[in-house]
Design an enzyme around this catalytic site. Structure first.
Site, PDB file in Angstrom:
ATOM      1  N   LYS A 111       0.862  -1.194   0.000  1.00  0.00           N
ATOM      2  CA  LYS A 111       0.000   0.000   0.000  1.00  0.00           C
ATOM      3  C   LYS A 111       0.881   1.221   0.000  1.00  0.00           C
ATOM      4  O   LYS A 111       2.016   1.198   0.487  1.00  0.00           O
ATOM      5  CB  LYS A 111      -0.892  -0.011   1.236  1.00  0.00           C
ATOM      6  CG  LYS A 111      -2.035   0.997   1.232  1.00  0.00           C
ATOM      7  CD  LYS A 111      -3.113   0.688   0.215  1.00  0.00           C
ATOM      8  CE  LYS A 111      -4.381   0.225   0.746  1.00  0.00           C
ATOM      9  NZ  LYS A 111      -5.411  -0.346   0.102  1.00  0.00           N
TER      10      LYS A 111
HETATM   11  N1  GLU Z   1      -7.371  -0.188  -3.210  1.00  0.00           N
HETATM   12  C1  GLU Z   1      -8.088  -1.407  -3.419  1.00  0.00           C
HETATM   13  C2  GLU Z   1      -8.035  -2.271  -2.180  1.00  0.00           C
HETATM   14  O1  GLU Z   1      -7.776  -1.793  -1.090  1.00  0.00           O
HETATM   15  C3  GLU Z   1      -7.627  -2.120  -4.680  1.00  0.00           C
HETATM   16  C4  GLU Z   1      -6.242  -2.618  -4.643  1.00  0.00           C
HETATM   17  C5  GLU Z   1      -5.796  -3.210  -5.957  1.00  0.00           C
HETATM   18  O2  GLU Z   1      -6.616  -3.361  -6.851  1.00  0.00           O
HETATM   19  O3  GLU Z   1      -4.619  -3.518  -6.072  1.00  0.00           O
HETATM   20  O4  GLU Z   1      -8.324  -3.441  -2.233  1.00  0.00           O
END
Ligand code: GLU
Length: 425
Positions: A111
């Site tokens: 993240k």
């Molecule tokens: N931000 C989204 C999540 O927290 C998508 C992450 C992604 O598709 O890599 O799952």
């Protein structure tokens, strides 16, 4: 377990660690694996100097954390929000590891984000910020290293700027370095609605398992952004009654049902994509906090973390909570609601449609061959349905809450991979 447990002043990270240690203890995970999986593999902080539109210079702080790459490239979004910091990214990165593992897709978790208020920035400032961020995290991202995606306050435009910057720096087109791109630029049909479709699938399966008719079931959608608005749309299509919706402009309550298509169009056409000014017959305006507490079968928090907490848990009337956002229920609220018999479908199951959809986009990018929207949805729905029942059955058979069940299943797959691959690198 004889490891010294890590704690954090950051609530999100502390919760993530507590959930991990609790599940690790219950499954008897060996100490070495507990030590490895309670830490991120890599975390970087970058400064992001931007020339603002007025000619001044501002420097923002950005982060990217890779919690695990045991199952494949790190995967997870990056967000723009004033609260973003290293620990929050670490917590959310670990959640992505468990999410991808539980979903059965070939990724680890990561993240990132930039501490900023995106509403204060013009489009050109956001573009420069995104491009500089991409350049500074470039050494650790790539389609086989770490694949970012949209998250809070980031979307298709940010993904194109990110992909374009990396591609230009590397001198070759690298579409698979991010997911969530627009359809016209190697994005995928179906990706925009994927998280909402996944949340909807979980709610539908939950109601079926609990023998409640989806038609007429009362649902609250807190947060009418990408996830919430699509979940509401799919739910209303099968006859569920969306009694309340909300966003930063407040709560919109209609006991006889919100006209979801009207709300959806309103937000789409609003310059800041907000509900502000939305009206319909029988609608009352209440606060964003009050919407959580209205009478309903299912509460679906789809905004930010901590929406359901020790302060309001006792006033929640819904019997089921399906977590569309990441971490919307704090641990004390989770405990209090659990002891009242409220069933909570945890975030990393309920909102995994987004990253499963991202996986589909990445697969199409690597192969250079695109699917139709039906092909995409027809692959997503069975995966979400299976995953829901895997966790539901595990929870029933082992007499544990769904969150614990999901952690146990997810940690096992990652721990097995770490064990097989060994500790080198
Ligand atoms: N931000 C989204 C999540 O927290 C998508 C992450 C992604 O598709 O890599 O799952």
């Amino acid at each position: 377990m004889s490891v010294v447990k890590r704690t954090s002043k950051n609530v999100l990270l502390d919760t993530a660690l507590e959930n991990f240690y609790g599940a690790a203890e219950e499954m008897g995970l060996e100490d070495g694996l507990v030590e490895i999986l309670s830490r991120p593999e890599r975390a970087i902080c970058v400064s992001i100097p931007i020339t603002m539109d007025d000619g001044s210079t501002r420097v923002f702080e950005g982060y990217r954390v890779q919690h695990s790459t045991a199952l494949g490239p790190a995967k997870g979004g990056f967000r723009y929000h004033p609260d973003v910091d290293l620990e929050e990214c670490e917590a959310l990165g670990s959640l992505m590891t468990w999410k991808c593992s539980l979903a059965g897709i070939p990724y680890g978790g990561g993240k990132g984000g930039i501490a900023c208020d995106p509403l204060e920035l013009s489009t050109t400032e956001r573009e420069r910020m995104t491009r500089t961020f991409a350049a500074r995290v470039s050494p650790i991202v790539g389609e086989w290293e770490d694949v970012p995606a949209p998250d809070v306050n980031t979307g298709a435009s940010e993904m194109v700027w990110f992909m374009d910057t990396i591609s230009k720096m590397r001198g070759r087109f690298e579409p698979g370095v991010v997911t969530g791109k627009p359809i016209s630029i190697w994005g995928s049909k179906g990706r925009t609605a994927a998280t909402g479709l996944g949340v909807f699938t979980c709610i539908k399966e939950l109601l079926i398992a609990e023998k409640i008719d989806v038609k007429g079931a009362k649902i609250i959608i807190q947060g009418f952004g990408n996830v919430g608005s699509y979940a509401a749309k799919f739910l209303s299509e099968v006859g569920a009654k969306i009694v309340g919706i909300s966003d930063v402009t407040g709560g919109y309550y209609a006991p006889d049902g919100i006209d979801v298509n009207k709300a959806f169009d309103h937000v789409t056409n609003h310059p800041k994509k907000m509900l502000e000014g939305f009206t319909q017959s029988g609608l009352s305006r209440i606060s964003g906090e009050e919407i959580l507490e209205v009478e309903a079968d299912v509460l679906t928090p789809c905004a930010l973390e901590g929406a359901v907490n020790a302060k309001n848990a006792a006033r929640i009337k819904a019997r089921y909570i399906v977590e569309g956002a990441n971490g919307p229920v704090t641990p004390d609220a989770d405990e209090a609601l659990g002891s009242k018999g409220v069933i909570i479908v945890p975030d990393f199951l309920a909102n995994s449609g987004g990253v499963i959809g991202s996986y589909f986009e990445w697969v199409q990018n690597l192969g250079g061959y695109f699917w139709t929207e039906d092909e995409y949805n027809n692959r997503l729905i069975p995966i979400m349905t299976d995953n829901f029942h895997r966790v539901w059955n595990y929870a029933k058979n082992h007499d544990v809450k769904m969150r614990r069940a999901a952690f146990l299943v997810a940690i096992k797959r990652v721990a097995d991979a770490v064990k097989m691959r060994g500790t080198f690198l």
